[in-house]
Design a protein around this motif. Sequence first.
Motif, PDB file in Angstrom:
ATOM      1  N   TYR A  74     -30.213 -12.171   5.162  1.00 43.71           N
ATOM      2  CA  TYR A  74     -30.234 -10.727   5.407  1.00 43.71           C
ATOM      3  C   TYR A  74     -29.092 -10.039   4.670  1.00 43.71           C
ATOM      4  CZ  TYR A  74     -29.353  -6.367   7.938  1.00 43.71           C
ATOM      5  OH  TYR A  74     -29.114  -5.057   8.252  1.00 43.71           O
ATOM      6  N   GLY A 102     -34.054  -5.705   5.992  1.00 42.18           N
ATOM      7  CA  GLY A 102     -34.242  -5.147   7.337  1.00 42.18           C
ATOM      8  C   GLY A 102     -35.011  -3.852   7.358  1.00 42.18           C
ATOM      9  N   LYS A 128     -34.976 -13.234  10.892  1.00 40.80           N
ATOM     10  CA  LYS A 128     -35.024 -14.273   9.860  1.00 40.80           C
ATOM     11  C   LYS A 128     -35.888 -15.450  10.318  1.00 40.80           C
ATOM     12  CE  LYS A 128     -30.906 -15.385   8.452  1.00 40.80           C
ATOM     13  NZ  LYS A 128     -29.456 -15.646   8.602  1.00 40.80           N
TER      14      LYS A 128
END
Length: 235
Positions: A5, A43, A132
Amino acid sequence: MNIYYAPPSQINNGFAELLDQEAIHASKVMRAREGDSLTIVDGQGGRYEGTIGRITKQSVQVEITEREHIRRKSPQLMLGMGIIKKRDRLEFAIEKAIELGAARICLFRSERTIKENVRMDRLESIAISAMKQSLQSYLCEIDLFYSLDEMLDTIQADNLLVAHEKVEASGGKIDFESVRSSHQNLLLVGPEGGFSSEEIDDVVNRGASLVSLGSNRLRAETAAVAFLSQFLTQF
Ligand code: SAM
């Protein structure tokens, strides 16, 4: 498959930078090396393939080779959940709700909230790992509200479903068609003490449908998982 991320602020000019826990995860836990390929999500629907250019103590720098934008799933499911006293149970509910596809989680203090024990920093990192783990590209937003009313006034859901153990299983079936045709569905689960009758009257006056999750009385975190699971194969 592992994904990492990096928020949009760390993705610029064809490069992405993994920092903090993400850098440690890539370089120390997964032992990634310069030249290795990896996948990053931002995200917000951005998904990137890239090659590691440089690893330092603080960061992993990645040259992006491919990018795509993943569309948000529709209809959206949001979970509204009364704050549970035991932190591990609350964190379990958050992790599982995200894996099961909750796009947003709204925690609220209700009449029967026993004690507030919410560490937003921990919940945010649980949200990143759950995103994730479940290979999603959108980071679940988590908000905290001081009352059920404040939450319902703020979240403009077009369909409100409330899990209530006092509804007969036969009469409290989910109307999947109304969920499918609504853009934003808010699913509510009470805290361990349940909803008060005033809160149930209030949500019904706001147009909510009361839903049964079967004849067993479930713990709040189990109810959240059972509720969201109903939609896994529907859309
Ligand atoms: N204190 C309540 C009682 O003694 O009757 C039980 C509350 S339950 C532990 C917490 C929440 O889980 C409830 O407010 C409801 O939202 C949900 N829930 C638990 N079992 C359920 C069921 N069988 N059907 C629908 N909702 C349920």
